[in-house]
Design an enzyme around this catalytic site. Structure first.
Site, PDB file in Angstrom:
ATOM      1  N   GLY A 162       0.824  -1.204   0.000  1.00 29.20           N
ATOM      2  CA  GLY A 162       0.000   0.000   0.000  1.00 29.20           C
ATOM      3  C   GLY A 162       0.859   1.254   0.000  1.00 29.20           C
ATOM      4  CB  THR A 163       3.968   2.109   1.839  1.00 32.51           C
ATOM      5  OG1 THR A 163       3.391   1.754   3.100  1.00 32.51           O
ATOM      6  CG2 THR A 163       4.866   3.318   2.028  1.00 32.51           C
ATOM      7  CD  GLN A 186      -6.910  -0.687   7.421  1.00 36.16           C
ATOM      8  OE1 GLN A 186      -7.696  -1.634   7.539  1.00 36.16           O
ATOM      9  NE2 GLN A 186      -5.662  -0.771   7.841  1.00 36.16           N
ATOM     10  CB  CYS A 219       6.311   3.651  21.617  1.00 36.72           C
ATOM     11  SG  CYS A 219       7.467   3.861  22.941  1.00 36.72           S
TER      12      CYS A 219
END
Ligand code: PLP
Length: 390
Positions: free
Chosen positions: A71-72, A178, A325
């Site tokens: 997808g990227t 998605q 994170c």
């Protein structure tokens, strides 16, 4: 311990039928699809079939499908093609809630001198369409809007936006990574110029994607090399993965045609309703009426999402949190921040994303295990105690 996999927006399991279709192309049929001999030609014929299946899933014609690695890559190819095709235009538009595949590329282009508009969303994760339309100009090269959000599942009105953009000389790209296989998609009816999809989100393997390019759309290849993909993406084809993608597309179409997602939606709703009923101070992030049928993002206030994930992991339950994170600290995701979800809720947000392989027993298991986990974590949370005045 059984794995209860509810993280299908991260990746999905390869369907057994997909694996079966792929296996011979690693061993027996290893010919190069570009070769003159029929040993390679037979593989080319299977690639053609895969292209037809992917095209059918989204209402395209086969020549409009270019296979990519993910997808990227599809996203990058679409955006770079648009800005290369319109070298005089210096403005690009996207949303504040895109996947990093788009967000980081746009940020990168902004550093290179492009004027970038990030369209905001409201507290339900719905797009500010007026803001989008007001910012369209003759200088705009591309508008890239995701079809559905990976964290909340909120669906954007792609057909409506396309209608507004159509009369202008602007490329309209959508990241449908998605949405594919979860809701019906028809590029012809919708009128987008380019659409990205990724195999590993709908039961094909990782490392295979596709870009739909509407016939007539200005295009420049990202991967320049051989004549593969009719010169639109150089490099010897990832044949087994392409064949797997074709099979997954065929299965996804069948599943959608048979309304298979009704069952998944039923399971998602059962999970959501039960958790909301059994755990106080719990909120659903995003527009509940306009979402992918498999996704729910639930905020358990005053607890840390990562702690919830770790405790669920003890029971084999896999989901995702709404935090990332970064530099050693837990930052709520840019999506939840763009929606203005308060920190106390964003930090405790968990995304559950289901697939056709989930069962009612699994939902019941999560509904049984999760409430005591939240209760135990809240008993340790100073924020919870303060909020409750205890
Ligand atoms: N776009 C969206 C909306 C995604 O959810 C993802 C992956 O999570 C991507 C793009 C990137 O796809 P890939 O992992 O195939 O590169």
């Amino acid at each position: 311990m059984n794995v209860i996999y509810m993280d299908n927006n991260a990746t999905t399991r390869v369907a057994p039928e997909v694996l079966e279709a792929m296996l011979p192309y690693f061993s027996e049929y290893y010919g190069n699809p570009s070769s003159m001999h029929s040993f390679g030609g037979d593989v080319a014929a299977k690639i053609k079939e895969a292209r037809e299946n992917v095209a059918t899933l989204i209402g395209a014609v086969p020549d409009e499908i270019v296979f990519t690695s993910c997808g990227t890559e599809s996203d990058s190819t679409a955006i770079r093609a648009a800005i290369e095709s319109y070298p005089d235009k210096r403005h690009i538009i996207t949303t504040r809630v895109e996947h990093p595949a788009i967000k980081n590329l746009y940020e990168n282009l902004s550093k290179k001198g492009y004027r970038v508009t990030f369209v905001p969303v409201d507290s339900y994760g719905c797009l500010d369409l007026d803001y989008l339309y007001q910012n369209l100009s003759d200088d705009t090269a591309i508008v890239s809007i995701m079809w559905a959000n990976n964290e909340t599942g909120v669906i954007f009105p792609i057909a409506e936006i396309s209608q507004e953009i159509k009369s202008r000389d602007i490329v309209f790209h959508t990241d449908a990574v998605q949405a594919i296989g979860k809701i019906p998609i028809d590029v012809d009816k919708t009128g987008v110029d380019m659409l990205s999809l990724s195999g590993h989100k709908f039961h094909a393997p990782k490392g295979i994607g596709a870009l739909y390019i509407r016939k007539g759309t200005k295009f420049a290849p990202f991967m320049v090399g051989g004549h593969q993909e009719r010169g639109r993406r150089g490099g010897t084809e990832n044949t087994a993965a392409i064949i797997g993608l074709g099979k997954a597309a065929q299965l996804a179409k069948k599943h959608l045609d048979e309304n298979g997602y009704e069952r998944i939606k039923g399971l998602r709703d059962k999970l959501e309703i039960n958790l909301l009923e059994n755990v106080q101070n719990t909120i659903v992030n995003g527009d509940r009426d306009n979402r992918l049928p498999n996704t729910t993002s639930i905020a358990f206030e005053y607890v840390e999402g990562e702690a919830i994930l770790l405790m669920m992991n003890e029971h084999g339950i896999c989901a995702s949190s709404g935090s990332a994170c970064t530099s050693g600290s837990l930052e709520p995701s840019h999506v939840l921040r763009a929606m203005g979800v308060p920190f106390t809720a964003a930090h405790g947000s968990i995304r559950f994303s289901l697939s056709r392989y989930n069962t009612e027993e699994e939902v019941d298991f999560v509904v049984e295990k999760l409430p005591p986990i939240i209760e135990n974590l809240r008993a340790l949370s100073p924020f919870w105690k303060k909020a409750m005045g205890t």
